[in-house]
Design a protein around this motif. Structure first.
Motif, short mmCIF file in Angstrom:
data_model
loop_
_atom_site.label_atom_id
_atom_site.label_comp_id
_atom_site.label_asym_id
_atom_site.label_seq_id
_atom_site.Cartn_x
_atom_site.Cartn_y
_atom_site.Cartn_z
N LYS A 53 -12.66 -70.73 -3.64
CA LYS A 53 -11.68 -70.16 -4.66
C LYS A 53 -10.95 -71.33 -5.11
O LYS A 53 -10.34 -72.05 -4.24
N THR A 54 -10.75 -71.50 -6.58
CA THR A 54 -9.61 -72.59 -6.98
C THR A 54 -9.17 -72.07 -8.28
O THR A 54 -9.70 -71.33 -9.08
N GLU A 55 -7.66 -72.02 -8.40
CA GLU A 55 -6.89 -71.52 -9.34
C GLU A 55 -7.49 -72.42 -10.74
O GLU A 55 -7.41 -71.72 -11.69
N TRP A 56 -7.11 -73.65 -10.71
CA TRP A 56 -7.30 -74.51 -12.03
C TRP A 56 -8.52 -75.68 -11.65
O TRP A 56 -8.18 -76.58 -11.31
N VAL A 114 -4.13 -78.56 -1.91
CA VAL A 114 -3.08 -78.07 -2.88
C VAL A 114 -3.48 -78.70 -4.33
O VAL A 114 -3.84 -78.29 -5.22
N ASN A 115 -3.49 -80.10 -4.40
CA ASN A 115 -3.82 -80.87 -5.50
C ASN A 115 -4.93 -81.87 -5.11
O ASN A 115 -4.85 -82.59 -4.05
N GLY A 116 -5.82 -81.99 -6.13
CA GLY A 116 -6.93 -82.91 -5.96
C GLY A 116 -8.19 -82.01 -5.73
O GLY A 116 -8.18 -80.85 -5.39
N PHE A 148 -17.49 -70.16 6.08
CA PHE A 148 -16.73 -71.11 5.63
C PHE A 148 -15.71 -71.10 4.49
O PHE A 148 -16.21 -70.45 3.45
N LEU A 149 -14.61 -71.33 4.58
CA LEU A 149 -13.46 -71.05 3.65
C LEU A 149 -13.16 -72.35 2.77
O LEU A 149 -12.91 -73.26 3.54
N PHE A 150 -13.40 -72.44 1.40
CA PHE A 150 -13.01 -73.47 0.71
C PHE A 150 -11.99 -73.13 -0.44
O PHE A 150 -12.30 -72.08 -1.08
N LYS A 151 -10.74 -73.64 -0.50
CA LYS A 151 -9.63 -73.04 -1.42
C LYS A 151 -8.84 -74.24 -1.69
O LYS A 151 -8.19 -74.97 -0.74
N THR A 152 -8.66 -74.41 -2.95
CA THR A 152 -7.67 -75.43 -3.42
C THR A 152 -6.96 -74.73 -4.78
O THR A 152 -7.56 -73.89 -5.23
#
Length: 87
Positions: free
Chosen positions: A25-28, A6-8, A73-77
């Motif tokens: 995917k990363t929002e910010w 979530v954060n970091g 492999f999924l990477f999401k923050t």
């Protein structure tokens, strides 16, 4: 395999000969890698014409194959950068 946060920032390392398909995917934040990655650019943008007007949708998922691809492999923050490195 799934890596979420979530954060970091998120940093993962794989052997240089690892074969996988990365869905990221990363929002910010930003996505970084030192793997040679074959990015799928077809699904990144969709356009449609409707009665309400012209609509463009941007898919924020980045999908890339490493060493020819393999398991996904999924990477999401939400807030932070994603770094995928070679060991």
């Amino acid at each position: 395999m799934s890596f979420t946060g979530v954060n970091g920032d998120m940093e993962v390392a794989f052997p240089a000969n690892a074969k996988f398909t990365a869905k990221m995917k990363t929002e910010w934040g930003d996505v970084y890698t030192n793997f040679d990655m074959d990015i799928d650019r077809e699904g990144a943008r969709a356009e449609s014409d409707s009665d309400d007007g012209f609509k463009i949708t941007i898919n924020k998922w980045i999908i890339g194959k490493v060493n020819g691809g393999g398991p996904e492999f999924l990477f999401k923050t939400l807030h932070g950068d994603i770094s995928i490195r070679k060991k």
